[in-house]
Design a protein around this motif. Sequence first.
Motif, PDB file in Angstrom:
ATOM      1  N   GLY A 269       2.186 -10.274  -6.486  1.00 53.36           N
ATOM      2  CA  GLY A 269       1.927 -10.829  -5.154  1.00 53.36           C
ATOM      3  C   GLY A 269       1.621  -9.750  -4.135  1.00 53.36           C
ATOM      4  O   GLY A 269       0.703  -9.883  -3.317  1.00 53.36           O
ATOM      5  N   ARG A 270       2.398  -8.684  -4.178  1.00 57.92           N
ATOM      6  CA  ARG A 270       2.145  -7.567  -3.259  1.00 57.92           C
ATOM      7  C   ARG A 270       0.791  -6.940  -3.556  1.00 57.92           C
ATOM      8  O   ARG A 270       0.047  -6.584  -2.642  1.00 57.92           O
ATOM      9  CB  ARG A 270       3.237  -6.500  -3.407  1.00 57.92           C
TER      10      ARG A 270
ATOM     11  N   ALA B   8       0.841  -1.207   0.000  1.00 61.49           N
ATOM     12  CA  ALA B   8       0.000   0.000   0.000  1.00 61.49           C
ATOM     13  C   ALA B   8       0.869   1.248   0.000  1.00 61.49           C
ATOM     14  O   ALA B   8       0.578   2.218  -0.716  1.00 61.49           O
ATOM     15  CB  ALA B   8      -0.929  -0.010   1.209  1.00 61.49           C
ATOM     16  N   ASP B   9       1.942   1.224   0.775  1.00 60.52           N
ATOM     17  CA  ASP B   9       2.860   2.371   0.792  1.00 60.52           C
ATOM     18  C   ASP B   9       3.505   2.569  -0.575  1.00 60.52           C
ATOM     19  O   ASP B   9       3.540   3.684  -1.101  1.00 60.52           O
ATOM     20  CB  ASP B   9       3.948   2.174   1.853  1.00 60.52           C
TER      21      ASP B   9
ATOM     22  N   TRP C 271      -1.477   2.564 -11.010  1.00 61.62           N
ATOM     23  CA  TRP C 271      -2.122   1.402 -10.365  1.00 61.62           C
ATOM     24  C   TRP C 271      -1.807   0.137 -11.168  1.00 61.62           C
ATOM     25  O   TRP C 271      -1.356  -0.872 -10.620  1.00 61.62           O
ATOM     26  CB  TRP C 271      -3.616   1.662 -10.300  1.00 61.62           C
ATOM     27  N   ARG C 272      -2.068   0.196 -12.469  1.00 67.12           N
ATOM     28  CA  ARG C 272      -1.877  -0.980 -13.331  1.00 67.12           C
ATOM     29  C   ARG C 272      -0.409  -1.396 -13.404  1.00 67.12           C
ATOM     30  O   ARG C 272      -0.086  -2.590 -13.349  1.00 67.12           O
ATOM     31  CB  ARG C 272      -2.413  -0.658 -14.728  1.00 67.12           C
ATOM     32  N   GLU C 273       0.474  -0.418 -13.534  1.00 65.79           N
ATOM     33  CA  GLU C 273       1.906  -0.731 -13.607  1.00 65.79           C
ATOM     34  C   GLU C 273       2.390  -1.394 -12.315  1.00 65.79           C
ATOM     35  O   GLU C 273       3.193  -2.328 -12.353  1.00 65.79           O
ATOM     36  CB  GLU C 273       2.705   0.546 -13.889  1.00 65.79           C
ATOM     37  N   TYR C 274       1.887  -0.931 -11.173  1.00 66.48           N
ATOM     38  CA  TYR C 274       2.273  -1.555  -9.911  1.00 66.48           C
ATOM     39  C   TYR C 274       1.766  -2.997  -9.852  1.00 66.48           C
ATOM     40  O   TYR C 274       2.490  -3.905  -9.448  1.00 66.48           O
ATOM     41  CB  TYR C 274       1.755  -0.764  -8.702  1.00 66.48           C
TER      42      TYR C 274
ATOM     43  N   VAL D  22       2.858   5.776  -3.162  1.00 71.13           N
ATOM     44  CA  VAL D  22       3.945   6.667  -3.575  1.00 71.13           C
ATOM     45  C   VAL D  22       3.960   6.800  -5.093  1.00 71.13           C
ATOM     46  O   VAL D  22       4.092   7.903  -5.642  1.00 71.13           O
ATOM     47  CB  VAL D  22       5.307   6.161  -3.048  1.00 71.13           C
ATOM     48  N   ARG D  23       3.811   5.682  -5.792  1.00 71.26           N
ATOM     49  CA  ARG D  23       3.792   5.725  -7.266  1.00 71.26           C
ATOM     50  C   ARG D  23       2.629   6.557  -7.786  1.00 71.26           C
ATOM     51  O   ARG D  23       2.781   7.347  -8.720  1.00 71.26           O
ATOM     52  CB  ARG D  23       3.701   4.310  -7.835  1.00 71.26           C
TER      53      ARG D  23
END
Length: 197
Positions: free
Chosen positions: A98-99, A62-63, A89-92, A67-68
């Motif tokens: 898994g995260r 979440a952190d 959001w999508r890139e993360y 930040v991204r």
Amino acid sequence: MARAGLTAERVTLAGAELADEVGLDHVTMSAVARRLGVKDASLYAHVRGLEDLRGRIALLAADEKTVRIAEATAGRAGRDALVAYANAWREYAHAHPGRYTATQIPIRIDPELVARAPGPRRAVELTYSMLRAYALDEPDLTDAVRLMRSTLHGFVSLEAAGGFAHARPAEDSWLRCLDALHALLERWPAPREGDPS
């Protein structure tokens, strides 16, 4: 006795890396211990067990994701902010599957850890702030947050599961979905009759 150099943060990061590689469901205390080159018992000086570890992974993710998104949306408003938010959001989700999963499923997390973690709180603030540019008030604002989250999470989850096998590239559909979401947010429907708003 805690092994020198081993910390809750190192255990959490090892669990997060493992989750990205094999999936959150396959993260075990034994697997994390092997990754760190320690015995299982050494981990319990830093995390209380698997549920605690998953909660810590969720807070770490979440952190990171917040930040991204904050960096991507800084200085933007309206459609530009929405697209930057959605792309971050999508890139993360793509980079850290898994995260990302840990942020989207119910996990019991120690309230003290939640209170110290800025990510979840900041994520809510960023989302509501970005959507306020569409001149939405409550309860429409909360409904819009839920719609946006459902759209983004639904798309990236189906994409990750191989659910878009059609010849049309998923990227093209993603961009059209964002156009449609922006158009809807700009023309938000009037409250339904009897809505307790």
